[in-house]
Design a protein around this motif. Sequence first.
Motif, PDB file in Angstrom:
ATOM      1  N   LEU A 140       0.555  -1.236   0.188  1.00  0.00           N
ATOM      2  CA  LEU A 140      -0.497  -0.417   0.274  1.00  0.00           C
ATOM      3  C   LEU A 140       1.017   1.026   0.122  1.00  0.00           C
ATOM      4  O   LEU A 140       0.789   2.133  -0.774  1.00  0.00           O
ATOM      5  N   ALA A 141       2.010   1.292   0.828  1.00  0.00           N
ATOM      6  CA  ALA A 141       3.377   2.508   0.986  1.00  0.00           C
ATOM      7  C   ALA A 141       3.153   2.969  -0.413  1.00  0.00           C
ATOM      8  O   ALA A 141       3.475   3.729  -0.296  1.00  0.00           O
ATOM      9  N   HIS A 142       3.516   1.727  -1.388  1.00  0.00           N
ATOM     10  CA  HIS A 142       4.033   2.256  -2.339  1.00  0.00           C
ATOM     11  C   HIS A 142       3.116   3.038  -3.515  1.00  0.00           C
ATOM     12  O   HIS A 142       3.268   3.572  -4.722  1.00  0.00           O
ATOM     13  N   VAL A 143       2.044   1.861  -3.644  1.00  0.00           N
ATOM     14  CA  VAL A 143       0.725   3.430  -4.950  1.00  0.00           C
ATOM     15  C   VAL A 143       0.189   4.225  -4.137  1.00  0.00           C
ATOM     16  O   VAL A 143      -0.149   5.076  -4.195  1.00  0.00           O
ATOM     17  N   LEU A 144       0.526   4.524  -3.140  1.00  0.00           N
ATOM     18  CA  LEU A 144      -0.172   5.592  -2.048  1.00  0.00           C
ATOM     19  C   LEU A 144       1.050   6.707  -1.882  1.00  0.00           C
ATOM     20  O   LEU A 144       0.963   8.275  -2.292  1.00  0.00           O
ATOM     21  N   ARG A 146       2.960   9.029  -4.016  1.00  0.00           N
ATOM     22  CA  ARG A 146       2.289  10.507  -5.546  1.00  0.00           C
ATOM     23  C   ARG A 146       3.847  10.175  -5.974  1.00  0.00           C
ATOM     24  O   ARG A 146       4.154  10.485  -7.026  1.00  0.00           O
ATOM     25  N   LYS A 147       5.083  10.231  -5.571  1.00  0.00           N
ATOM     26  CA  LYS A 147       6.177   9.960  -6.030  1.00  0.00           C
ATOM     27  C   LYS A 147       6.561   8.983  -7.264  1.00  0.00           C
ATOM     28  O   LYS A 147       7.071   8.942  -8.495  1.00  0.00           O
ATOM     29  N   ASN A 148       5.501   7.884  -6.829  1.00  0.00           N
ATOM     30  CA  ASN A 148       5.915   6.353  -7.352  1.00  0.00           C
ATOM     31  C   ASN A 148       4.815   6.820  -9.394  1.00  0.00           C
ATOM     32  O   ASN A 148       4.267   5.851  -9.626  1.00  0.00           O
ATOM     33  N   HIS A 149       4.020   7.733  -9.100  1.00  0.00           N
ATOM     34  CA  HIS A 149       2.887   7.823  -9.489  1.00  0.00           C
ATOM     35  C   HIS A 149       2.813   8.686 -11.032  1.00  0.00           C
ATOM     36  O   HIS A 149       3.962  10.087 -10.988  1.00  0.00           O
ATOM     37  N   LEU A 150       3.034   8.543 -12.220  1.00  0.00           N
ATOM     38  CA  LEU A 150       3.059   9.443 -13.162  1.00  0.00           C
ATOM     39  C   LEU A 150       1.580   9.553 -14.223  1.00  0.00           C
ATOM     40  O   LEU A 150       0.811   9.041 -14.254  1.00  0.00           O
ATOM     41  N   ILE A 151       2.017  10.874 -15.230  1.00  0.00           N
ATOM     42  CA  ILE A 151       0.552  11.791 -14.906  1.00  0.00           C
ATOM     43  C   ILE A 151       1.403  11.501 -17.034  1.00  0.00           C
ATOM     44  O   ILE A 151       2.628  12.256 -17.192  1.00  0.00           O
ATOM     45  N   HIS A 152       0.082  11.424 -17.682  1.00  0.00           N
ATOM     46  CA  HIS A 152      -0.107  11.646 -19.101  1.00  0.00           C
ATOM     47  C   HIS A 152      -1.120  12.267 -19.182  1.00  0.00           C
ATOM     48  O   HIS A 152      -2.501  12.214 -19.032  1.00  0.00           O
ATOM     49  N   LYS A 153      -1.078  13.523 -19.930  1.00  0.00           N
ATOM     50  CA  LYS A 153      -1.864  14.232 -20.232  1.00  0.00           C
ATOM     51  C   LYS A 153      -2.142  13.518 -22.348  1.00  0.00           C
ATOM     52  O   LYS A 153      -1.222  13.296 -23.373  1.00  0.00           O
ATOM     53  N   THR A 154      -3.914  13.617 -22.432  1.00  0.00           N
ATOM     54  CA  THR A 154      -4.306  13.498 -23.649  1.00  0.00           C
ATOM     55  C   THR A 154      -5.568  13.910 -23.919  1.00  0.00           C
ATOM     56  O   THR A 154      -6.462  14.511 -23.121  1.00  0.00           O
ATOM     57  N   ILE A 163      -4.004  10.823 -18.135  1.00  0.00           N
ATOM     58  CA  ILE A 163      -4.223   9.055 -17.523  1.00  0.00           C
ATOM     59  C   ILE A 163      -3.315   9.037 -16.749  1.00  0.00           C
ATOM     60  O   ILE A 163      -1.742   9.603 -16.683  1.00  0.00           O
ATOM     61  N   TYR A 164      -3.368   8.006 -15.484  1.00  0.00           N
ATOM     62  CA  TYR A 164      -2.335   8.285 -14.581  1.00  0.00           C
ATOM     63  C   TYR A 164      -1.645   6.747 -14.220  1.00  0.00           C
ATOM     64  O   TYR A 164      -1.692   5.890 -15.121  1.00  0.00           O
ATOM     65  N   PHE A 165      -0.340   7.060 -14.398  1.00  0.00           N
ATOM     66  CA  PHE A 165       0.025   5.242 -14.496  1.00  0.00           C
ATOM     67  C   PHE A 165       0.746   4.785 -13.035  1.00  0.00           C
ATOM     68  O   PHE A 165       1.661   6.463 -12.954  1.00  0.00           O
ATOM     69  N   ILE A 166       1.090   3.872 -12.314  1.00  0.00           N
ATOM     70  CA  ILE A 166       1.677   3.235 -11.412  1.00  0.00           C
ATOM     71  C   ILE A 166       2.994   2.501 -11.641  1.00  0.00           C
ATOM     72  O   ILE A 166       1.369   0.978 -11.129  1.00  0.00           O
ATOM     73  N   PRO A 167       3.968   2.356 -11.684  1.00  0.00           N
ATOM     74  CA  PRO A 167       4.555   1.201 -12.325  1.00  0.00           C
ATOM     75  C   PRO A 167       4.997   0.061 -10.412  1.00  0.00           C
ATOM     76  O   PRO A 167       5.353   0.676  -9.377  1.00  0.00           O
ATOM     77  N   TRP A 168       4.685  -0.973 -11.136  1.00  0.00           N
ATOM     78  CA  TRP A 168       4.903  -1.427  -9.896  1.00  0.00           C
ATOM     79  C   TRP A 168       5.674  -2.804 -10.400  1.00  0.00           C
ATOM     80  O   TRP A 168       5.302  -3.800 -11.333  1.00  0.00           O
ATOM     81  N   ARG A 182      -4.662   7.360  -7.052  1.00  0.00           N
ATOM     82  CA  ARG A 182      -3.809   7.702  -6.390  1.00  0.00           C
ATOM     83  C   ARG A 182      -5.449   9.360  -5.361  1.00  0.00           C
ATOM     84  O   ARG A 182      -4.920   9.560  -5.069  1.00  0.00           O
ATOM     85  N   ASN A 183      -6.737   8.777  -6.158  1.00  0.00           N
ATOM     86  CA  ASN A 183      -7.344   9.447  -5.026  1.00  0.00           C
ATOM     87  C   ASN A 183      -7.392   8.922  -3.117  1.00  0.00           C
ATOM     88  O   ASN A 183      -7.703  10.005  -2.965  1.00  0.00           O
ATOM     89  N   LEU A 184      -7.347   7.395  -3.352  1.00  0.00           N
ATOM     90  CA  LEU A 184      -7.127   6.861  -1.686  1.00  0.00           C
ATOM     91  C   LEU A 184      -5.495   7.520  -1.511  1.00  0.00           C
ATOM     92  O   LEU A 184      -5.897   8.159  -0.060  1.00  0.00           O
ATOM     93  N   SER A 185      -5.054   7.883  -2.296  1.00  0.00           N
ATOM     94  CA  SER A 185      -3.463   8.846  -1.802  1.00  0.00           C
ATOM     95  C   SER A 185      -3.975  10.130  -1.273  1.00  0.00           C
ATOM     96  O   SER A 185      -3.416  10.653  -0.125  1.00  0.00           O
ATOM     97  N   HIS A 186      -4.682  10.785  -2.071  1.00  0.00           N
ATOM     98  CA  HIS A 186      -4.892  11.866  -1.685  1.00  0.00           C
ATOM     99  C   HIS A 186      -5.604  11.792  -0.526  1.00  0.00           C
ATOM    100  O   HIS A 186      -5.852  12.539   0.535  1.00  0.00           O
ATOM    101  N   HIS A 187      -6.392  11.093  -0.289  1.00  0.00           N
ATOM    102  CA  HIS A 187      -7.138  11.295   1.433  1.00  0.00           C
ATOM    103  C   HIS A 187      -6.748  10.726   2.084  1.00  0.00           C
ATOM    104  O   HIS A 187      -6.498  11.263   3.191  1.00  0.00           O
TER     105      HIS A 187
END
Length: 190
Positions: A140-144, A146-154, A163-168, A182-187
Motif C-alpha cells: 500500500l505504501a508504494h501505491v499511496l 505520489r512520487k511513484n505516480h506518472l501522469i500523461h495528458k491526452t 491518464i495515470y500510471f503507477i509502475p510496479w 491516486r484519489n485514495l492517496s489524496h484521501h
Amino acid sequence: MTKAEFLNQFHHLRLPHLEPDFPLTKTGRPAAVLIPLIDYGTSLNVLLTERAHHLRHHPGQISFPGGAVEESDNTLFDAAMREADEEIGLPPSHVDIVGVLTRYRTVSGYEIAPVVGFVNPSFELKLDPNEVESAFEVPLAHVLNRKNHLIHKTHLNKRSFPIYFIPWQERMIWGATAAILRNLSHHIHP
C-alpha cells in the motif's frame, strides 16, 4: 502503514483533492470495485488483478475486483463483494468494509464506486479464468506514494484529461485503477 494508521488517516472530515475523471455528458452506468487491503498486522498490501487476455474490453489491464452493479445487488457494497467473490473467490466473511471513496467516471461510461475493505490474508485465491488472468499484491505504501505516480495528458473531443500510471516491478497499473489509487492517496495523505 498498519491497519490502525490507515484507519486514523481514512476517517476524517476534510475534503481531499480529487483527480479529474472523465467528464461524462450523462449519468454513468453504476459500477463498484473493491480495494482489497490485505492486513498482515505490521503492513498492508493492495490485491490487484490482471484481467483475462481474451476479454473484449480492457484485456490484460490491471484492475480491482469489481464490475457493473446488477439488479440483484441491494447496495454498491453488495456489488463490490459479489464481484470479488466471483472473480477471485474472496468470501465476504473475510472482508471488513471501511468505507467508500468518491465515485470515479470513466471514458467507457461507468461511474465507479471504490469500496475500501480490509481482507483477512488467510483466504485462498480462486481465480475465475473467464475474467482474471492473475492476481498479485503491491505494498500500500508504494501505491499511496505520489512520487511513484506518472501522469500523461491526452486529448479527446478537443478536451484534455489525464491518464495515470503507477509502475510496479514488471507491471503497469494505469487508467481508472491508478486514478482511484491516486484519489485514495489524496484521501490518506492530503
